[in-house]
Design an enzyme around this catalytic site. Structure first.
Site, PDB file in Angstrom:
ATOM      1  N   THR A   1       0.821  -1.211   0.000  1.00 45.13           N
ATOM      2  CA  THR A   1       0.000   0.000   0.000  1.00 45.13           C
ATOM      3  C   THR A   1       0.856   1.262   0.000  1.00 45.13           C
ATOM      4  O   THR A   1       1.984   1.262   0.514  1.00 45.13           O
ATOM      5  CB  THR A   1      -0.903  -0.008   1.262  1.00 45.13           C
ATOM      6  OG1 THR A   1      -1.519   1.270   1.409  1.00 45.13           O
ATOM      7  CG2 THR A   1      -0.105  -0.298   2.527  1.00 45.13           C
ATOM      8  N   ASP A   2       0.288   2.349  -0.523  1.00 46.72           N
ATOM      9  CA  ASP A   2       0.986   3.641  -0.470  1.00 46.72           C
ATOM     10  C   ASP A   2       1.087   4.178   0.956  1.00 46.72           C
ATOM     11  O   ASP A   2       1.873   5.093   1.232  1.00 46.72           O
ATOM     12  CB  ASP A   2       0.292   4.670  -1.380  1.00 46.72           C
ATOM     13  CG  ASP A   2      -1.167   4.924  -1.057  1.00 46.72           C
ATOM     14  OD1 ASP A   2      -1.708   4.291  -0.122  1.00 46.72           O
ATOM     15  OD2 ASP A   2      -1.782   5.766  -1.749  1.00 46.72           O
ATOM     16  N   GLU A   3       0.295   3.593   1.876  1.00 45.10           N
ATOM     17  CA  GLU A   3       0.301   4.103   3.259  1.00 45.10           C
ATOM     18  C   GLU A   3       1.634   3.890   3.963  1.00 45.10           C
ATOM     19  O   GLU A   3       1.879   4.504   5.011  1.00 45.10           O
ATOM     20  CB  GLU A   3      -0.798   3.438   4.082  1.00 45.10           C
ATOM     21  CG  GLU A   3      -2.175   3.784   3.604  1.00 45.10           C
ATOM     22  CD  GLU A   3      -3.253   3.406   4.603  1.00 45.10           C
ATOM     23  OE1 GLU A   3      -2.947   3.226   5.785  1.00 45.10           O
ATOM     24  OE2 GLU A   3      -4.407   3.311   4.173  1.00 45.10           O
TER      25      GLU A   3
ATOM     26  N   LYS B   1       2.179  -3.277   7.359  1.00 45.81           N
ATOM     27  CA  LYS B   1       2.421  -3.434   5.906  1.00 45.81           C
ATOM     28  C   LYS B   1       3.860  -3.013   5.586  1.00 45.81           C
ATOM     29  O   LYS B   1       4.543  -3.660   4.785  1.00 45.81           O
ATOM     30  CB  LYS B   1       1.421  -2.607   5.085  1.00 45.81           C
ATOM     31  CG  LYS B   1      -0.002  -3.106   5.109  1.00 45.81           C
ATOM     32  CD  LYS B   1      -0.209  -4.509   4.540  1.00 45.81           C
ATOM     33  CE  LYS B   1       0.051  -4.605   3.051  1.00 45.81           C
ATOM     34  NZ  LYS B   1      -0.332  -5.952   2.517  1.00 45.81           N
TER      35      LYS B   1
ATOM     36  N   TYR C   1      -1.987  -0.575  11.187  1.00 43.20           N
ATOM     37  CA  TYR C   1      -2.112  -1.263   9.891  1.00 43.20           C
ATOM     38  C   TYR C   1      -0.926  -0.956   8.987  1.00 43.20           C
ATOM     39  O   TYR C   1      -0.231  -1.859   8.499  1.00 43.20           O
ATOM     40  CB  TYR C   1      -3.429  -0.865   9.191  1.00 43.20           C
ATOM     41  CG  TYR C   1      -3.414  -1.137   7.692  1.00 43.20           C
ATOM     42  CD1 TYR C   1      -3.407  -2.441   7.200  1.00 43.20           C
ATOM     43  CD2 TYR C   1      -3.381  -0.074   6.765  1.00 43.20           C
ATOM     44  CE1 TYR C   1      -3.366  -2.701   5.829  1.00 43.20           C
ATOM     45  CE2 TYR C   1      -3.342  -0.328   5.403  1.00 43.20           C
ATOM     46  CZ  TYR C   1      -3.335  -1.641   4.938  1.00 43.20           C
ATOM     47  OH  TYR C   1      -3.282  -1.882   3.581  1.00 43.20           O
TER      48      TYR C   1
END
Ligand code: NAD
Ligand code: DAU
Length: 332
Positions: free
Chosen positions: A121-123, A152, A148
């Site tokens: 994810t870009d997060e 990741k 979260y």
């Protein structure tokens, strides 16, 4: 015929990927999915037995994972605990699945020398100011905000270490926010569409000024196939479709396309540590692998998504009441 092991293939993006692979390749797909609250076998029903198999199980189950990885050519790893709000209230499952589950898979892929693609994810890059001219690219330092996104980020780093230390044949992709069919009603867009269907006003966290960079799930799938096919081992690719919108704009479009007044929404308690803005520069993927998104018009993709939720109430209805009850308890 290539044999793909797709973890988390009964979830939102994984099931869209399975349907995409069925329609665009001749690969055989095995889905390995634990069917947590977020998994739904209804999303992958009616697929041909000659090309599809479903295995219910945990990616942290080393014996099961070892056997399945050995039987396949490529592992495409989507399985995760994926919802930021849940990670703020109960982080433990995020460590178990996103960290230990990923570790279990890469150990098996290393042992059997299998091609591995890690979906991320870009997060992992944290967030941007609203007026920052820069977007995330492959060299942006990791700076995750939530339980979260930190798990990741941890899983990405494990994959990178297994490439460097053990020669794992892996690639990583970090994608922005997906929309489309089969997304759980806890997530922003399906929550608001199904709220309007139920006569509940959409709920915006805080001021609604947070920006997400929306991409259709099918465009994510085509990018993942391009990376599996042509990606350079050890490389990371950012996936995005230039779809930046703030949450207020998205809610306004949903209300407009569902025949509601433009101000028929409520502001609710903000998310703790809420990332302000995500924005992806996907020029490496476009330049090196020749990928481009097919859904360039967010508004028409959103209309299709609204239609899908109207037409598939039996798919989402069983989760709706419990999801809203949980949000009400949190003041959201
Ligand atoms: P989701 O929550 O809809 O689906 C996750 C799936 O994984 C479910 O089917 C669930 O049953 C399964 N699962 C969870 N724990 C498992 C375990 N221990 N063993 C086996 N299966 C398990 O998630 P999603 O939104 O489809 O996200 C899929 C992947 O894509 C995740 O890795 C996520 O980080 C990544 N991602 C999501 C987005 C997005 O916008 N949703 C964007 C970029 C990346
Ligand atoms: O950027 C990729 C990420 O996108 C993925 O890694 C995550 O798995 C995925 O869940 C998604 O994370 P977000 O936190 O951005 O998605 P979510 O749908 O939860 O929220 C999108 C935005 O909408 C965010 O700014 C919070 C806001 N929001 C969310 C809900 C559920 C609201 O304003 N109201 C809501 O009711």
């Amino acid at each position: 015929m290539q044999k793909l092991l797709v973890t988390g293939g009964a979830g939102f993006i994984g099931s869209n990927f399975v349907h995409y692979v069925m329609a665009h390749t001749d690969s055989f797909v095995t889905v390995l999915d634990k069917i947590t609250y977020a998994g739904n076998v209804e999303s992958i029903k009616h697929l041909p037995a000659s090309r599809f198999r479903f295995v219910k199980g945990d990616i942290a189950d080393a014996a099961l994972v070892d056997q399945l990885v050995a039987e396949h050519d490529v592992v495409v790893h989507y399985a995760a605990e994926s919802h930021n709000d849940n990670s703020l209230h109960d982080p433990r499952p995020f460590l178990d699945t996103n960290i230990i589950g990923t570790y279990t898979l890469i150990e098996a892929a290393r042992k059997h020398d299998k091609r591995f693609h890690h979906i991320s994810t870009d997060e992992v890059y944290g967030d941007l100011e609203l007026d920052d001219p820069e977007r995330f690219n492959e060299d942006t330092p990791y700076n995750p905000s939530s339980p979260y996104s930190s798990t990741k980020a941890g899983s990405d780093l494990l994959v990178r270490a297994w490439v460097r230390s053990f020669g794992l044949r892996a690639t990583i992709s970090n994608c922005s926010n997906n929309y489309g069919p089969y997304q759980h009603v806890e997530k922003f867009i399906p929550r608001q569409i199904t709220n309007v269907i139920d006569g509940i006003r959409p709920k915006l966290y805080g001021k609604g000024e947070n920006v997400r960079d929306w991409i259709h799930a099918d465009d994510h799938s085509s990018a993942v196939l391009a990376i599996i096919d042509k990606g350079v081992i050890g490389d990371t690719y950012l996936i995005g479709a230039d779809g930046e919108k703030n949450n207020l704009e998205v809610v306004a479009l949903i209300l407009q396309h569902m025949g509601q007044a433009p101000d028929a929404y409520d502001h609710v308690v903000d998310r703790a540590g809420h990332d302000l803005r995500y924005a992806i520069d996907s020029s490496k993927l476009r330049r090196e692998l020749g990928w481009s998104p097919q859904f360039s018009d967010f508004e028409s993709g959103l209309e299709d998504t609204i239609r899908w939720y109207r037409d598939n109430e039996t798919w989402w209805r069983p989760q709706k009441a419990a999801t809203e009850a949980k949000y009400r308890q949190q003041g959201q």
